[in-house]
Design a protein around this motif. Structure first.
Motif, mmCIF file in Angstrom:
data_model
loop_
_atom_site.group_PDB
_atom_site.id
_atom_site.type_symbol
_atom_site.label_atom_id
_atom_site.label_comp_id
_atom_site.label_asym_id
_atom_site.label_seq_id
_atom_site.Cartn_x
_atom_site.Cartn_y
_atom_site.Cartn_z
ATOM 1 N N PRO A 183 0.818 -1.217 0.000
ATOM 2 C CA PRO A 183 0.000 0.000 0.000
ATOM 3 C C PRO A 183 0.851 1.266 0.000
ATOM 4 N N GLY A 184 0.535 2.185 -0.906
ATOM 5 C CA GLY A 184 1.249 3.444 -0.979
ATOM 6 C C GLY A 184 2.609 3.383 -1.628
ATOM 7 N N LYS A 185 3.000 2.222 -2.131
ATOM 8 C CA LYS A 185 4.304 2.062 -2.749
ATOM 9 C C LYS A 185 4.172 1.644 -4.200
ATOM 10 N N GLU A 186 5.238 1.859 -4.943
ATOM 11 C CA GLU A 186 5.273 1.438 -6.329
ATOM 12 C C GLU A 186 5.482 -0.069 -6.416
ATOM 13 N N ARG A 187 4.973 -0.639 -7.487
ATOM 14 C CA ARG A 187 5.211 -2.049 -7.748
ATOM 15 C C ARG A 187 6.694 -2.274 -8.011
ATOM 16 N N GLU A 188 7.245 -3.306 -7.419
ATOM 17 C CA GLU A 188 8.660 -3.576 -7.582
ATOM 18 C C GLU A 188 8.898 -5.007 -8.033
ATOM 19 N N GLU A 210 8.082 -6.194 6.301
ATOM 20 C CA GLU A 210 8.210 -5.391 5.100
ATOM 21 C C GLU A 210 7.999 -6.181 3.810
ATOM 22 N N ASP A 211 7.874 -7.495 3.908
ATOM 23 C CA ASP A 211 7.521 -8.308 2.751
ATOM 24 C C ASP A 211 6.021 -8.296 2.475
ATOM 25 N N THR A 212 5.256 -7.712 3.371
ATOM 26 C CA THR A 212 3.812 -7.656 3.198
ATOM 27 C C THR A 212 3.459 -6.880 1.933
ATOM 28 N N ALA A 213 2.697 -7.506 1.054
ATOM 29 C CA ALA A 213 2.342 -6.902 -0.223
ATOM 30 C C ALA A 213 1.425 -7.847 -0.978
ATOM 31 N N VAL A 214 0.869 -7.343 -2.057
ATOM 32 C CA VAL A 214 0.224 -8.204 -3.036
ATOM 33 C C VAL A 214 1.296 -8.645 -4.019
ATOM 34 N N TYR A 215 1.393 -9.934 -4.225
ATOM 35 C CA TYR A 215 2.396 -10.499 -5.115
ATOM 36 C C TYR A 215 1.750 -10.915 -6.430
ATOM 37 N N PHE A 216 2.356 -10.482 -7.524
ATOM 38 C CA PHE A 216 1.858 -10.754 -8.865
ATOM 39 C C PHE A 216 2.889 -11.538 -9.657
ATOM 40 N N CYS A 217 2.433 -12.457 -10.476
ATOM 41 C CA CYS A 217 3.343 -13.059 -11.438
ATOM 42 C C CYS A 217 3.112 -12.449 -12.810
ATOM 43 N N LYS A 218 4.176 -12.434 -13.592
ATOM 44 C CA LYS A 218 4.154 -11.826 -14.917
ATOM 45 C C LYS A 218 4.834 -12.754 -15.908
ATOM 46 N N ALA A 219 4.214 -12.911 -17.064
ATOM 47 C CA ALA A 219 4.796 -13.662 -18.166
ATOM 48 C C ALA A 219 5.167 -12.691 -19.277
#
Length: 118
Positions: A41-46, A89-98
């Protein structure tokens, strides 16, 4: 139709481990590099980790190096992210990308929530 379905997210205590999986369908999996991103939340996707279409050259963000491992099983059309020694700090939504290796074509999953909290 193309599908990327993440699984394995949830609530885990600091220091714990979790394995995320992303199951791919609807495209030729071996033509795509795979990666994991996260967004808090509030951060850029990394970018968290990436791997080539053949499974070579795994790479990691400095923040997760030594704790996370990316791998892929081309026979199962699945990419994994093994996470250990988890921190809040690892708390986030995790996405996979192809990412198609020879054309500007990419697909994203819907994401899975990882919450690290005591």
């Amino acid at each position: 139709q193309v599908q990327l379905v993440e699984s394995g997210g949830g609530l885990v205590q600091p220091g714990g481990s979790l394995r995320l999986a992303c199951a791919a369908s609807g495209f030729t999996f071996t033509n795509y590099a795979m990666s994991w991103y996260r967004q808090a939340p509030g951060k850029e996707r990394e970018l968290v980790a990436g791997i080539t279409n053949t499974g070579s050259n795994p790479n990691y963000a400095d923040s997760v190096k030594g704790r996370f491992t990316i791998s892929r099983d081309n026979a199962k059309n699945t990419v994994y992210l093994q996470m250990a020694s988890l921190k809040p700090e690892d708390t986030a939504v995790y996405f996979c990308k192809a990412q198609l290796i020879w054309r500007n074509t990419a697909y994203w999953g819907q994401g899975t929530q990882v919450t690290v909290s005591s």
